[in-house]
Design a protein around this motif. Structure first.
Motif, PDB file in Angstrom:
ATOM      1  N   ASP A 168      11.238 -40.048   2.026  1.00  0.00           N
ATOM      2  CA  ASP A 168      10.732 -40.953   3.466  1.00  0.00           C
ATOM      3  C   ASP A 168      10.920 -40.374   4.114  1.00  0.00           C
ATOM      4  O   ASP A 168      11.091 -39.243   4.382  1.00  0.00           O
ATOM      5  CB  ASP A 168      10.859 -42.364   2.875  1.00  0.00           C
ATOM      6  CG  ASP A 168       9.398 -43.169   3.564  1.00  0.00           C
ATOM      7  OD1 ASP A 168       8.946 -42.899   3.577  1.00  0.00           O
ATOM      8  OD2 ASP A 168      10.048 -44.819   4.208  1.00  0.00           O
ATOM      9  N   TRP A 169       9.430 -40.952   5.123  1.00  0.00           N
ATOM     10  CA  TRP A 169       9.497 -40.324   6.935  1.00  0.00           C
ATOM     11  C   TRP A 169      10.544 -41.368   7.045  1.00  0.00           C
ATOM     12  O   TRP A 169      10.499 -40.369   8.747  1.00  0.00           O
ATOM     13  CB  TRP A 169       8.465 -40.394   7.472  1.00  0.00           C
ATOM     14  CG  TRP A 169       7.620 -42.090   7.339  1.00  0.00           C
ATOM     15  CD1 TRP A 169       6.800 -43.070   6.212  1.00  0.00           C
ATOM     16  CD2 TRP A 169       8.088 -42.940   8.277  1.00  0.00           C
ATOM     17  NE1 TRP A 169       6.691 -43.708   6.138  1.00  0.00           N
ATOM     18  CE2 TRP A 169       6.954 -44.582   7.227  1.00  0.00           C
ATOM     19  CE3 TRP A 169       8.798 -43.182   9.695  1.00  0.00           C
ATOM     20  CZ2 TRP A 169       6.732 -45.404   8.404  1.00  0.00           C
ATOM     21  CZ3 TRP A 169       8.156 -43.911  10.131  1.00  0.00           C
ATOM     22  CH2 TRP A 169       7.994 -45.310   9.947  1.00  0.00           C
ATOM     23  N   ARG A 170      11.062 -42.440   6.878  1.00  0.00           N
ATOM     24  CA  ARG A 170      12.144 -43.402   7.873  1.00  0.00           C
ATOM     25  C   ARG A 170      13.468 -42.167   7.776  1.00  0.00           C
ATOM     26  O   ARG A 170      14.116 -42.368   8.979  1.00  0.00           O
ATOM     27  CB  ARG A 170      12.543 -44.682   7.085  1.00  0.00           C
ATOM     28  CG  ARG A 170      11.168 -45.283   7.339  1.00  0.00           C
ATOM     29  CD  ARG A 170      11.191 -46.626   6.724  1.00  0.00           C
ATOM     30  NE  ARG A 170       9.884 -47.211   7.240  1.00  0.00           N
ATOM     31  CZ  ARG A 170       9.073 -47.957   6.616  1.00  0.00           C
ATOM     32  NH1 ARG A 170       8.890 -46.603   5.159  1.00  0.00           N
ATOM     33  NH2 ARG A 170       7.452 -48.534   7.113  1.00  0.00           N
ATOM     34  N   PRO A 171      13.953 -41.614   6.414  1.00  0.00           N
ATOM     35  CA  PRO A 171      15.231 -41.331   6.551  1.00  0.00           C
ATOM     36  C   PRO A 171      15.053 -40.019   7.698  1.00  0.00           C
ATOM     37  O   PRO A 171      16.105 -39.486   8.149  1.00  0.00           O
ATOM     38  CB  PRO A 171      15.777 -40.299   5.238  1.00  0.00           C
ATOM     39  CG  PRO A 171      14.870 -41.343   4.331  1.00  0.00           C
ATOM     40  CD  PRO A 171      13.194 -42.004   5.138  1.00  0.00           C
ATOM     41  N   ALA A 172      13.177 -39.396   7.984  1.00  0.00           N
ATOM     42  CA  ALA A 172      13.436 -38.118   8.655  1.00  0.00           C
ATOM     43  C   ALA A 172      13.938 -38.680   9.921  1.00  0.00           C
ATOM     44  O   ALA A 172      14.858 -37.996  11.088  1.00  0.00           O
ATOM     45  CB  ALA A 172      12.481 -37.326   7.856  1.00  0.00           C
ATOM     46  N   LEU A 173      13.509 -39.769  10.562  1.00  0.00           N
ATOM     47  CA  LEU A 173      13.707 -40.270  11.815  1.00  0.00           C
ATOM     48  C   LEU A 173      15.317 -40.628  11.848  1.00  0.00           C
ATOM     49  O   LEU A 173      15.622 -39.977  13.438  1.00  0.00           O
ATOM     50  CB  LEU A 173      12.902 -41.707  11.722  1.00  0.00           C
ATOM     51  CG  LEU A 173      10.908 -41.030  12.341  1.00  0.00           C
ATOM     52  CD1 LEU A 173      10.167 -42.165  12.648  1.00  0.00           C
ATOM     53  CD2 LEU A 173      11.101 -40.036  12.641  1.00  0.00           C
ATOM     54  N   VAL A 174      15.739 -41.324  11.176  1.00  0.00           N
ATOM     55  CA  VAL A 174      16.904 -41.615  11.305  1.00  0.00           C
ATOM     56  C   VAL A 174      18.307 -39.983  11.483  1.00  0.00           C
ATOM     57  O   VAL A 174      18.852 -40.454  12.339  1.00  0.00           O
ATOM     58  CB  VAL A 174      17.819 -42.501  10.163  1.00  0.00           C
ATOM     59  CG1 VAL A 174      19.088 -43.115  10.333  1.00  0.00           C
ATOM     60  CG2 VAL A 174      16.515 -43.653   9.799  1.00  0.00           C
ATOM     61  N   THR A 175      17.858 -39.114  11.119  1.00  0.00           N
ATOM     62  CA  THR A 175      18.548 -38.087  11.108  1.00  0.00           C
ATOM     63  C   THR A 175      18.294 -37.856  12.614  1.00  0.00           C
ATOM     64  O   THR A 175      19.242 -37.157  12.538  1.00  0.00           O
ATOM     65  CB  THR A 175      17.470 -36.785  10.264  1.00  0.00           C
ATOM     66  OG1 THR A 175      18.158 -37.068   8.557  1.00  0.00           O
ATOM     67  CG2 THR A 175      18.669 -35.840  10.154  1.00  0.00           C
ATOM     68  N   LEU A 176      17.068 -37.768  13.052  1.00  0.00           N
ATOM     69  CA  LEU A 176      16.684 -37.174  14.165  1.00  0.00           C
ATOM     70  C   LEU A 176      17.432 -37.932  15.095  1.00  0.00           C
ATOM     71  O   LEU A 176      18.484 -37.724  16.378  1.00  0.00           O
ATOM     72  CB  LEU A 176      15.145 -37.203  14.918  1.00  0.00           C
ATOM     73  CG  LEU A 176      14.347 -36.407  13.906  1.00  0.00           C
ATOM     74  CD1 LEU A 176      12.789 -36.665  14.932  1.00  0.00           C
ATOM     75  CD2 LEU A 176      15.224 -35.055  15.039  1.00  0.00           C
ATOM     76  N   ALA A 177      17.483 -39.005  15.014  1.00  0.00           N
ATOM     77  CA  ALA A 177      17.960 -40.138  15.933  1.00  0.00           C
ATOM     78  C   ALA A 177      19.381 -39.855  16.125  1.00  0.00           C
ATOM     79  O   ALA A 177      20.549 -40.400  17.259  1.00  0.00           O
ATOM     80  CB  ALA A 177      18.138 -41.956  15.086  1.00  0.00           C
TER      81      ALA A 177
END
Length: 437
Positions: A168-177
């Motif tokens: 999903d796109w949410r895990p990608a943003l969590v990875t960046l954070a």
């Protein structure tokens, strides 16, 4: 024992530059996310290209407008504090984006918070580090730090695209954070504000440079520098050329290249990989441009970069296809070499004309870059919605580059509030006792 002459690779300046590069790499990864988020956000929220482009444009405008103030904040509170705060801000914005449910929240969390944080880690940050810690190799170091943002895109983009495709796109943003939060303590440990903090000379200098006192009135100083530099012709020529630079790189490529390639039948993951490959060659191109900036006339170098980039953009519509072909690979390699190659000569020209205020002046010039990028991001999406194709966008932006090339050659020394600037030369000499400025 470290030599005070600073001509060994063990000089602390190189460690400081490495820590700065690490922060820039992580911040750079955030800039490509809107391009690979377009599909998932449209599918989940049914937002248009223009709506998503609006959040991207807010991000880019704040990225540009924050930079000159961030440079002044570094003079007031120190580089290390500002960088740690910026990394925390981008992490917060990224995490908040994962819980959004309305387009205005995307604009607020991604557009405002991430734009504010990444703007503090913009190329002005690299210029500030270079000006303080180096008196020689400035063009080379500027090229390395400038390429850091694209290196971040290269490292993170394929993995983030794969994560979105498979999860999903949410895990990608969590990875960046999490990446931003992990880098913050490293920066706090290694980064130092000034060579005098550790009792050393800047790299390439034999003269000890005292650390200047903190500069109060951050906002006032930033605006005063803008007022004074805006009275000079070089500022407007640099800002105009760099606005076109922003429109033809960040604004269109990192936001719309992936969906444009997808329009031609190319898989999103494949298009994202090509974008990452542009980043691979971008690193070489920017470092090479920095090396050339130390040796050639920066104005002519800038003009050549724009002319070649314009030719590539005009040719792009006939190169795109559903599969990777030799033509698109030629574009990827050539555009990668030219993408951020404009940065070292522009920073060198700012240093030539504006001396100790050059980092802040470059921040304002970079703000023009981001305004151009923002316009291309939102208008590119609007054009795609209106015409069903990006073809006209590539041609218009290629023509804009053809305008930026002669603008670069028009830059001349003029009497200014900073005194009569010397004309740009192929080799910049900086007195040792002004190395920290």
């Amino acid at each position: 024992m470290e030599e005070t002459t600073g001509h060994r690779t063990s000089h602390r300046a190189w460690w400081v530059a490495a820590a700065a590069a690490l922060a820039i790499v992580v911040a750079g990864a955030f800039s490509t996310m809107p391009g690979i988020l377009q599909g998932p956000l449209q599918q989940e929220f049914h937002w248009s290209h223009g709506t998503i482009g609006l959040a991207s444009s807010v991000n880019m405008v704040l990225y540009g407008l924050t930079a000159p103030f961030a440079a002044a904040l570094m003079d007031r509170f120190g580089i290390r504090r500002v960088v740690v705060a910026a990394l925390s801000t981008v992490a917060a914005g990224s995490l908040l984006t994962t819980v959004m449910n309305a387009s205005w929240q995307f604009t607020l969390f991604w557009g405002f918070l991430v734009g504010l944080g990444t703007g503090s880690l913009a190329m002005t940050f690299g210029a500030t580090v270079t000006n303080r810690w180096f008196t020689t190799r400035r063009g080379l170091v500027t090229g390395v730090l400038s390429s850091g943002s694209v290196f971040g895109q290269m490292v993170f983009l394929p993995a983030l695209s794969w994560t979105i495709d498979h999860y999903d796109w949410r895990p990608a943003l969590v990875t960046l954070a999490l990446a931003a939060l992990a880098v913050a303590p490293v920066v706090r440990l290694i980064l130092r504000d000034h060579p005098a903090d550790i009792g050393r000379c800047p790299y390439g200098s034999t003269v000890f440079v005292p650390k200047p006192p903190p500069v109060d009135g951050v906002a006032r100083r930033t605006l005063t520098v803008l007022r004074d530099s805006a009275r000079t012709a070089p500022f407007w020529l640099l800002a105009g050329a760099f606005a076109i630079c922003g429109a033809t790189t960040n604004g269109i490529m990192w936001t719309h290249f992936t969906p444009a390639a997808h329009d031609h039948g190319m898989a999103v993951t494949t298009a994202s990989t090509l974008l990452a490959l542009i980043g691979v060659f971008n690193v070489a191109g920017t470092i090479g441009s920095g090396w050339l900036t130390d040796r050639l006339d920066a104005r002519r170098l800038l003009a050549v970069h724009f002319a070649l980039r314009g030719a590539l953009l005009v040719s792009l519509p006939v190169m795109m296809a559903a599969t990777v072909n030799p033509a698109i690979m030629v574009f990827v390699v050539a555009f990668g070499l030219l993408d951020l190659a404009t940065v070292p000569p522009v920073i060198a020209l700012c240093r030539t004309f504006y001396g100790k205020d050059s980092a802040i002046v470059f921040g304002w010039v970079n703000a023009a870059h981001q305004i151009g990028a923002a316009l291309a991001a939102v208008l590119g999406g609007v054009a795609r919605d209106a015409f069903g194709s990006y073809d006209l966008v590539w041609v218009v932006l290629g023509a804009a580059c053809a305008t930026a090339a002669p603008l670069s050659l028009l830059i001349r020394a003029t009497p200014t509030a900073y005194g009569t600037a010397r004309p740009p030369s192929h080799r910049e000499t900086v007195p040792a006792d002004r190395s920290a400025e």
